[in-house]
Design an enzyme around this catalytic site. Structure first.
Site, PDB file in Angstrom:
ATOM      1  N   LYS A 100       0.793  -1.237   0.000  1.00 28.29           N
ATOM      2  CA  LYS A 100       0.000   0.000   0.000  1.00 28.29           C
ATOM      3  C   LYS A 100       0.829   1.293   0.000  1.00 28.29           C
ATOM      4  O   LYS A 100       0.394   2.302  -0.534  1.00 28.29           O
ATOM      5  CB  LYS A 100      -0.954   0.016   1.209  1.00 28.29           C
ATOM      6  CG  LYS A 100      -2.131  -0.931   1.066  1.00 28.29           C
ATOM      7  CD  LYS A 100      -3.093  -0.772   2.234  1.00 28.29           C
ATOM      8  CE  LYS A 100      -4.314  -1.635   2.059  1.00 28.29           C
ATOM      9  NZ  LYS A 100      -5.338  -1.390   3.091  1.00 28.29           N
ATOM     10  N   ASP A 149     -10.140   3.336   2.194  1.00 30.42           N
ATOM     11  CA  ASP A 149     -10.306   2.699   3.511  1.00 30.42           C
ATOM     12  C   ASP A 149     -10.970   3.640   4.532  1.00 30.42           C
ATOM     13  O   ASP A 149     -11.864   3.229   5.270  1.00 30.42           O
ATOM     14  CB  ASP A 149      -8.946   2.241   4.065  1.00 30.42           C
ATOM     15  CG  ASP A 149      -8.473   0.942   3.426  1.00 30.42           C
ATOM     16  OD1 ASP A 149      -9.321   0.143   2.967  1.00 30.42           O
ATOM     17  OD2 ASP A 149      -7.249   0.716   3.390  1.00 30.42           O
ATOM     18  N   ALA A 209      -2.302   1.587  15.844  1.00 28.62           N
ATOM     19  CA  ALA A 209      -1.711   2.681  15.071  1.00 28.62           C
ATOM     20  C   ALA A 209      -1.000   2.123  13.843  1.00 28.62           C
ATOM     21  O   ALA A 209       0.043   2.635  13.428  1.00 28.62           O
ATOM     22  CB  ALA A 209      -0.759   3.480  15.959  1.00 28.62           C
ATOM     23  N   GLY A 264      -1.509   0.350   9.695  1.00 26.36           N
ATOM     24  CA  GLY A 264      -1.954   0.878   8.407  1.00 26.36           C
ATOM     25  C   GLY A 264      -3.432   1.245   8.387  1.00 26.36           C
ATOM     26  O   GLY A 264      -3.812   2.322   7.892  1.00 26.36           O
ATOM     27  N   THR A 301       2.786  -0.186  20.859  1.00 28.47           N
ATOM     28  CA  THR A 301       4.015   0.584  20.630  1.00 28.47           C
ATOM     29  C   THR A 301       3.602   2.055  20.637  1.00 28.47           C
ATOM     30  O   THR A 301       3.059   2.568  19.653  1.00 28.47           O
ATOM     31  CB  THR A 301       4.628   0.219  19.265  1.00 28.47           C
ATOM     32  OG1 THR A 301       4.708  -1.209  19.174  1.00 28.47           O
ATOM     33  CG2 THR A 301       5.994   0.832  19.077  1.00 28.47           C
ATOM     34  N   GLY A 323     -16.685  -5.244  11.303  1.00 30.75           N
ATOM     35  CA  GLY A 323     -15.752  -4.700  10.313  1.00 30.75           C
ATOM     36  C   GLY A 323     -16.089  -5.055   8.874  1.00 30.75           C
ATOM     37  O   GLY A 323     -15.462  -4.517   7.947  1.00 30.75           O
TER      38      GLY A 323
HETATM   39  P1  NAP Z   1      -0.757  -3.434  10.728  1.00 32.51           P
HETATM   40  O1  NAP Z   1      -0.398  -2.242   9.938  1.00 32.51           O
HETATM   41  O2  NAP Z   1       0.168  -4.599  10.769  1.00 32.51           O
HETATM   42  O3  NAP Z   1      -1.019  -2.934  12.243  1.00 32.51           O
HETATM   43  C1  NAP Z   1      -1.279  -3.867  13.266  1.00 32.51           C
HETATM   44  C2  NAP Z   1      -1.763  -3.164  14.530  1.00 32.51           C
HETATM   45  O4  NAP Z   1      -2.137  -4.185  15.475  1.00 32.51           O
HETATM   46  C3  NAP Z   1      -0.686  -2.318  15.223  1.00 32.51           C
HETATM   47  O5  NAP Z   1      -1.297  -1.258  15.917  1.00 32.51           O
HETATM   48  C4  NAP Z   1      -0.078  -3.327  16.216  1.00 32.51           C
HETATM   49  O6  NAP Z   1       0.536  -2.755  17.336  1.00 32.51           O
HETATM   50  C5  NAP Z   1      -1.332  -4.052  16.661  1.00 32.51           C
HETATM   51  N1  NAP Z   1      -1.054  -5.374  17.199  1.00 32.51           N
HETATM   52  C6  NAP Z   1      -0.640  -6.462  16.500  1.00 32.51           C
HETATM   53  N2  NAP Z   1      -0.510  -7.510  17.345  1.00 32.51           N
HETATM   54  C7  NAP Z   1      -0.848  -7.070  18.580  1.00 32.51           C
HETATM   55  C8  NAP Z   1      -0.905  -7.694  19.861  1.00 32.51           C
HETATM   56  N3  NAP Z   1      -0.602  -8.981  20.029  1.00 32.51           N
HETATM   57  N4  NAP Z   1      -1.303  -6.944  20.917  1.00 32.51           N
HETATM   58  C9  NAP Z   1      -1.608  -5.640  20.743  1.00 32.51           C
HETATM   59  N5  NAP Z   1      -1.594  -4.988  19.547  1.00 32.51           N
HETATM   60  C10 NAP Z   1      -1.183  -5.707  18.491  1.00 32.51           C
HETATM   61  O7  NAP Z   1      -2.162  -4.040  10.286  1.00 32.51           O
HETATM   62  P2  NAP Z   1      -3.413  -3.271   9.595  1.00 32.51           P
HETATM   63  O8  NAP Z   1      -3.261  -3.327   8.132  1.00 32.51           O
HETATM   64  O9  NAP Z   1      -3.570  -1.960  10.268  1.00 32.51           O
HETATM   65  O10 NAP Z   1      -4.632  -4.262   9.965  1.00 32.51           O
HETATM   66  C11 NAP Z   1      -5.049  -4.450  11.303  1.00 32.51           C
HETATM   67  C12 NAP Z   1      -6.328  -5.303  11.327  1.00 32.51           C
HETATM   68  O11 NAP Z   1      -7.376  -4.612  10.683  1.00 32.51           O
HETATM   69  C13 NAP Z   1      -6.211  -6.663  10.611  1.00 32.51           C
HETATM   70  O12 NAP Z   1      -6.906  -7.622  11.374  1.00 32.51           O
HETATM   71  C14 NAP Z   1      -6.921  -6.434   9.292  1.00 32.51           C
HETATM   72  O13 NAP Z   1      -7.514  -7.619   8.789  1.00 32.51           O
HETATM   73  C15 NAP Z   1      -8.002  -5.450   9.723  1.00 32.51           C
HETATM   74  N6  NAP Z   1      -8.451  -4.580   8.608  1.00 32.51           N
HETATM   75  C16 NAP Z   1      -9.780  -4.542   8.324  1.00 32.51           C
HETATM   76  C17 NAP Z   1     -10.230  -3.715   7.311  1.00 32.51           C
HETATM   77  C18 NAP Z   1     -11.697  -3.660   6.975  1.00 32.51           C
HETATM   78  O14 NAP Z   1     -12.042  -3.157   5.895  1.00 32.51           O
HETATM   79  N7  NAP Z   1     -12.597  -4.116   7.839  1.00 32.51           N
HETATM   80  C19 NAP Z   1      -9.315  -2.925   6.583  1.00 32.51           C
HETATM   81  C20 NAP Z   1      -7.961  -2.986   6.913  1.00 32.51           C
HETATM   82  C21 NAP Z   1      -7.535  -3.812   7.947  1.00 32.51           C
HETATM   83  P3  NAP Z   1       2.123  -2.420  17.307  1.00 32.51           P
HETATM   84  O15 NAP Z   1       2.237  -1.144  16.516  1.00 32.51           O
HETATM   85  O16 NAP Z   1       2.466  -2.272  18.722  1.00 32.51           O
HETATM   86  O17 NAP Z   1       2.799  -3.584  16.626  1.00 32.51           O
END
Ligand code: NAP
Length: 284
Positions: free
Chosen positions: A68, A104, A130, A132, A155, A247
């Site tokens: 992305k 998004d 915090a 993507g 974090t 979601g």
């Molecule tokens: P990302 O960029 O990898 O960010 C992951 C986030 O989750 C960070 O804030 C991370 O914290 C936190 N995290 C991961 N493991 C954790 C744990 N064990 N305990 C506490 N916090 C944790 O991922 P993303 O793209 O933002 O996606 C996040 C979620 O949203 C996914 O499940 C994805 O499927 C979903 N999503 C849904 C939609 C929708 O349209 N409904 C769209 C996009 C994403 P740190 O910064 O501390 O690592």
């Protein structure tokens, strides 16, 4: 003969994406010709793949993890919204020019307004995460009137960066770590609570989010995780008497916006949701 739209999604991996089912279902219902293919593109091949779109005749693409941000270097133009987010999830080819957009944040806000009947303008919003997805959501909320955001992340530095971006956009935003003394109070005084972390996702770490004891009746709790549809957070929120929003609606509205950009046709959200629920194995 009617045009066939040639579309797809690039990611790495891309096998679990619901986008092919979502867009082909929408096309069948709308009565347009559309091919939508998943392309598993390793990062090393991203630039070549995107540059080749001009020759291969692909009309548009969705972009997912991990491309992305990196894909922006290979496009001719980026929308203001995608620039603000710092990421692209939709590419539109106009002749030989490639335009990058991001739907998004739109998808998130539209799910609140249309499906939960809650307008986030003027609301106190507590955001877990915090990453993507949070960046897109915070960028969309940051330009709405009177939003007061608290961003909490494991974090804390990433939450601080996001809060600074929102503040620069003219919104009120603060960042907290998960061990902050006022975490429960911040959850409790919010109008809307949003999980944007991967916590709760099927097959992911079973860690719980902190400070959930702050959830109460009168709040809207949103989880952008949609596998499973009813996450541990949403179940807990329902027990506490809060309203909930899953979601899948955000996913549908971001896809709807991409579909409308490519085809200029209205997206049939409700029947597409029914189809996606079956795909996810969720009972309707
Ligand atoms: P990302 O960029 O990898 O960010 C992951 C986030 O989750 C960070 O804030 C991370 O914290 C936190 N995290 C991961 N493991 C954790 C744990 N064990 N305990 C506490 N916090 C944790 O991922 P993303 O793209 O933002 O996606 C996040 C979620 O949203 C996914 O499940 C994805 O499927 C979903 N999503 C849904 C939609 C929708 O349209 N409904 C769209 C996009 C994403 P740190 O910064 O501390 O690592």
């Amino acid at each position: 003969m009617e045009k066939t739209f040639r579309l797809g999604i690039i990611g790495h991996p891309v096998g679990h994406s619901l986008s092919p089912v979502m867009h082909t279902t929408a096309a069948q219902i709308t009565g347009i010709n559309l091919e939508y293919d998943p392309y598993d593109v390793p990062p090393i091949n991203l630039g070549r793949f995107v540059r080749n779109i001009r020759e291969t005749g692909i009309d548009g693409l969705n972009v997912t993890v991990p491309h992305k941000v990196a894909v922006m270097d290979h496009l001719d133009e980026i929308t203001v919204e995608a620039e603000r987010i710092g990421a692209v999830n939709t590419i539109l080819r106009e002749g030989s020019r490639l335009l990058g957009a991001n739907t998004d944040g739109y998808g998130f806000v539209t799910s609140l307004v249309e499906n939960a009947k809650v307008n986030p303008a003027g609301k106190k919003i507590f955001i877990y995460g915090a990453g993507g997805a949070a960046r897109a959501i915070c960028a969309a909320l940051g330009v709405m009137d009177g939003v007061e955001a608290v961003i909490a992340n494991r974090t804390v530095g990433k939450a601080e960066e996001l809060a600074a971006r929102m503040t620069a956009a003219g919104a009120s935003a603060t960042a907290l770590g998960y061990n902050a003394n006022n975490l429960v109070d911040s959850v409790n005084t919010a109008d809307i609570i949003v999980n944007t972390t991967s916590v709760g996702m099927k097959g992911f770490a079973s860690d719980a989010l902190p400070a959930l004891e702050g959830i109460r009746q009168g709040q809207l709790v949103v989880d952008i995780v949609y596998r499973p549809l009813v996450t541990p957070l949403l179940r807990r929120a329902a027990v506490a008497g809060a309203d909930t929003l899953d979601g899948l609606w955000m996913l549908i509205h971001q896809g709807a916006k991409s579909f409308e950009l490519w085809t200029e046709r209205e997206f049939p959200a409700n029947p597409v949701r029914e189809r996606l629920l079956r795909e996810l194995g969720e009972t309707i």
